[in-house]
Design an enzyme around this catalytic site. Structure first.
Site, PDB file in Angstrom:
ATOM      1  N   HIS A  63       0.854  -1.065   0.084  1.00  0.00           N
ATOM      2  CA  HIS A  63      -0.129   0.163   0.060  1.00  0.00           C
ATOM      3  C   HIS A  63       0.984   1.125  -0.046  1.00  0.00           C
ATOM      4  O   HIS A  63       1.590   1.446   1.065  1.00  0.00           O
ATOM      5  CB  HIS A  63      -0.826  -0.005   1.282  1.00  0.00           C
ATOM      6  N   TYR A  75      -9.518   5.886   6.265  1.00  0.00           N
ATOM      7  CA  TYR A  75      -9.727   6.444   7.650  1.00  0.00           C
ATOM      8  C   TYR A  75     -10.809   7.473   7.415  1.00  0.00           C
ATOM      9  O   TYR A  75     -10.363   8.659   7.063  1.00  0.00           O
ATOM     10  CB  TYR A  75      -8.512   6.870   8.364  1.00  0.00           C
ATOM     11  N   PRO A 101      -5.792  -0.014  17.542  1.00  0.00           N
ATOM     12  CA  PRO A 101      -5.264  -0.295  16.348  1.00  0.00           C
ATOM     13  C   PRO A 101      -5.233   0.765  15.231  1.00  0.00           C
ATOM     14  O   PRO A 101      -4.769   0.569  14.156  1.00  0.00           O
ATOM     15  CB  PRO A 101      -6.354  -1.240  15.890  1.00  0.00           C
ATOM     16  N   LYS A 112       0.223  -0.264  14.625  1.00  0.00           N
ATOM     17  CA  LYS A 112       1.793  -0.453  14.848  1.00  0.00           C
ATOM     18  C   LYS A 112       2.008  -1.697  15.547  1.00  0.00           C
ATOM     19  O   LYS A 112       3.058  -2.107  15.609  1.00  0.00           O
ATOM     20  CB  LYS A 112       1.918   0.737  15.854  1.00  0.00           C
ATOM     21  N   TYR A 126       3.435   6.222  10.231  1.00  0.00           N
ATOM     22  CA  TYR A 126       2.893   5.259   9.643  1.00  0.00           C
ATOM     23  C   TYR A 126       3.609   3.888   8.984  1.00  0.00           C
ATOM     24  O   TYR A 126       3.657   2.836   9.239  1.00  0.00           O
ATOM     25  CB  TYR A 126       1.558   5.834   8.540  1.00  0.00           C
TER      26      TYR A 126
END
Ligand code: PHB
Length: 414
Positions: free
Chosen positions: A75, A210, A299, A303, A391
């Site tokens: 991704h 998100y 979550p 991580k 991230y």
């Protein structure tokens, strides 16, 4: 009963325990890995999994069973959606390679575990499923012991040179490390949870979404071409069976304006509580904690598995120092070195969580401030880069001298 001997007793056959056993074997250090769950339970429990580049690179080298490159999905970004109402709902993409030169892989944890278990067994690892550890003692001596019950119901006792607690958030080893209380840590509970579903449907989005909607948070994730994972923010006491499929789809759709969700049969539902936790102690004498036994993150920052790997890379170095050279220098440095990454990840996970969820009773001020925060991130290259760096993950530290280095130095080495 005979007392068995090994060099390192690793309690827990999750990513942390299995990767550590591999790192030790590479250095010629024998270990026994024990887990109270059966192999079927470990391999069959569907878990999330966003892997940082460094974690992928490591997993790919463990045995010849890794499918992370063939079955994992790279991704190159995530989408952040937010806004006041339908017309004003904004959709932004965070482009990871453009901002950081790195990507992440969506490779569910249970798939990584299937690979790791096969690789460790093929390498001859002593790996015992269905084995419960009930007692740990002697961690202040140089021959700590563990005892418990085997899969066949027989008592066992193992004496080792070191004991590792890689046995998850309800660790049986943690009390021996924190010196008593089971909780023994820095703790934060959040006033919301995630209602998660697995469904049979095609992808609704190529990348993870998100979404911070006026009704609360939703996350659109994937498992494969035909199975999707989605979540929406809910009350921690919510009953996963209380909603009809239609109500679940209505909730998800309402929280992702502008995205047409592709619906399908829902075959699993669960409610995930949100907690942040870091054990007060990560090591005592001849015992240490890694992975979820040492810390829990909500979550939202994706991580969990990455942090576990960060811990064992450091502990592996420290154990080689101890068991090959008789030096405790690495072990002494382990808690501080591991903590630095753990607290960065704690901060990032807390930040993503608080920026994306609506806490019950949120005031208009807090809601508008939250939208201001999201806009600050997406409209600034520095803001997007901060999110993308965290991230996709900070460089792993993998040599003992790294332990006292700062991140900029270790970045040069990676
Ligand atoms: C998931 O696919 O289950 C998942 C992805 C990203 C997250 C959390 C969970 O931040």
């Amino acid at each position: 009963m005979t007392i068995e001997q090994t060099r390192v007793a690793i309690v827990g056959a999750g990513p942390a325990g299995l990767v550590l056993s591999h790192l030790l074997e590479q250095a010629g250090i024998e270990s026994i890995v024990l887990d109270r769950r059966s192999r079927e339970e470990i391999e069959g429990t569907i878990r999330a999994g966003i892997l940082e580049q460094g974690a992928v690179d490591l997993l790919a080298t463990i045995g010849d069973t890794s499918r992370v490159h063939t079955s994992g999905d790279r991704h190159d970004g995530i989408e952040l959606h937010f806004g006041a109402a339908d017309e004003a709902f904004e959709r932004h993409r965070i482009d990871f390679p453009a901002l950081t030169g790195r990507s992440v892989w969506l490779y569910p944890q249970h798939e990584a575990l299937i690979d790791l278990i096969a690789a460790r067994l093929a390498a001859g690892q002593d790996l015992r499923f269905g084995t419960t550890v009930e007692r740990v003692w002697g961690v202040d001596s140089d021959r700590p012991r563990i005892a418990g019950t085997t899969a066949e119901g027989a008592p066992f006792e193992i004496e080792a040179e070191f004991v590792v607690g890689a046995d998850g958030s309800r660790s049986a080893i943690r009390p021996a490390v924190t010196g008593g209380s089971h909780a023994g840590g820095y703790f934060r509970e959040y006033p919301f949870a995630w209602f998660g579903i697995l469904c049979e449907a095609p992808r609704s989005s190529a990348e993870l979404i998100y979404s911070n909607s006026p009704d609360g948070f939703a996350l659109i994730s994937q498992r494969s071409e035909t199975v999707q994972r989605m979540y929406f923010q809910c009350d921690p006491e919510a009953d996963p069976e209380a909603l009809s499929e239609a109500e679940i789809w209505d909730t998800l759709q309402a929280r992702t304006p502008g995205t047409e969700l592709r619906e399908g049969r829902i075959f699993q539902r669960d409610v995930l509580r949100f907690r942040s936790f870091v054990s007060h102690e990560l090591r005592r004498g001849r015992a240490a904690l890694v992975g979820d036994a040492a810390h829990t993150v909500p979550p939202t920052g994706a991580k969990g598995m990455n942090l576990a790997i960060g811990d064992v890379l450091l502990l592996g170095v420290a154990l080689k120092e101890l068991l090959l050279h008789g030096s405790e220098r690495g072990l002494d440095a382990y808690p501080e070195a591991a903590s630095q990454r753990i607290w960065k990840a704690q901060h990032f996970s807390w930040w993503m969580t608080s920026m994306l969820h609506l806490a019950p009773g949120t005031s208009d001020f807090d809601r508008l401030r939250q939208l201001g925060e999201l806009r600050t991130v997406v409209e600034s290259e520095a803001g997007r880069t901060y999110l993308a760096e965290a991230y996709t993950g900070w460089p792993y530290r993998t040599t003992l001298s790294d332990v006292s280095r700062n991140d900029e130095d270790s970045r040069d080495m990676s």
